[in-house]
Design a protein around this motif. Sequence first.
Motif, short mmCIF file in Angstrom:
data_model
loop_
_atom_site.label_atom_id
_atom_site.label_comp_id
_atom_site.label_asym_id
_atom_site.label_seq_id
_atom_site.Cartn_x
_atom_site.Cartn_y
_atom_site.Cartn_z
N ALA A 109 -3.22 12.78 -8.38
CA ALA A 109 -4.64 13.05 -8.14
C ALA A 109 -5.10 12.60 -6.76
N TYR A 110 -4.21 11.99 -5.97
CA TYR A 110 -4.60 11.40 -4.69
C TYR A 110 -3.88 12.10 -3.56
N TYR A 111 -4.59 12.31 -2.45
CA TYR A 111 -3.96 13.09 -1.39
C TYR A 111 -3.82 12.36 -0.06
N TYR A 112 -4.38 11.17 0.06
CA TYR A 112 -4.12 10.35 1.25
C TYR A 112 -3.72 8.96 0.77
N TRP A 113 -2.68 8.44 1.42
CA TRP A 113 -2.12 7.15 1.02
C TRP A 113 -1.90 6.27 2.25
N GLY A 114 -2.02 4.97 2.03
CA GLY A 114 -1.63 4.02 3.06
C GLY A 114 -0.14 3.75 3.01
N GLN A 115 0.31 2.89 3.90
CA GLN A 115 1.74 2.58 4.00
C GLN A 115 2.16 1.47 3.05
N GLY A 116 1.19 0.76 2.49
CA GLY A 116 1.49 -0.28 1.52
C GLY A 116 1.56 -1.66 2.12
N THR A 117 1.30 -2.66 1.29
CA THR A 117 1.42 -4.06 1.67
C THR A 117 2.14 -4.81 0.55
N GLN A 118 3.09 -5.65 0.92
CA GLN A 118 3.93 -6.33 -0.08
C GLN A 118 3.22 -7.56 -0.63
N VAL A 119 3.21 -7.67 -1.93
CA VAL A 119 2.72 -8.86 -2.62
C VAL A 119 3.89 -9.43 -3.42
N THR A 120 4.19 -10.70 -3.18
CA THR A 120 5.27 -11.37 -3.90
C THR A 120 4.71 -12.61 -4.57
N VAL A 121 4.88 -12.69 -5.88
CA VAL A 121 4.40 -13.84 -6.64
C VAL A 121 5.61 -14.60 -7.15
N SER A 122 5.81 -15.78 -6.60
CA SER A 122 7.01 -16.56 -6.93
C SER A 122 6.78 -18.02 -6.60
N SER A 123 7.42 -18.87 -7.41
CA SER A 123 7.35 -20.31 -7.12
C SER A 123 8.54 -20.75 -6.27
#
Length: 123
Positions: A109-123
């Motif tokens: 349903a979406y036609y424009y996208w960003g390049q993304g950003t990494q989220v890492t959840v870790s201890s």
Amino acid sequence: QVQLVESGGGLVQPGGSLRLSCAVSGRTISDEAMAWFRQGAGKEREFVAVISGSGNSIDYSDSVKGRFTISKDNARNTVYLQMNNLRPEDTAVYYCAVYYRGTYYREEAYYYWGQGTQVTVSS
């Protein structure tokens, strides 16, 4: 030319918080519904949250409801995703997207996208 630039990702411990930003150029977000999706390693991209052009209509996936908040600043042409009480399973690349038409929780349903950003959840 439409550009979406995500920022704000990083490494955070479980229970921590991050705020992602998506700066949009070439489109006026007050006229557009915007969404966040995410894609974990080896997984399909999945819907996270959506906000209407006016900002009056919002929805979340069940996995983030009550922990994440989507918002927008039309003056800055920027969409945000406040993420609280993060869990290891939230680890993913997070993308923002401009809605085109169709079922809002489906990426088609979406036609424009960003390049993304990494989220890492870790201890």
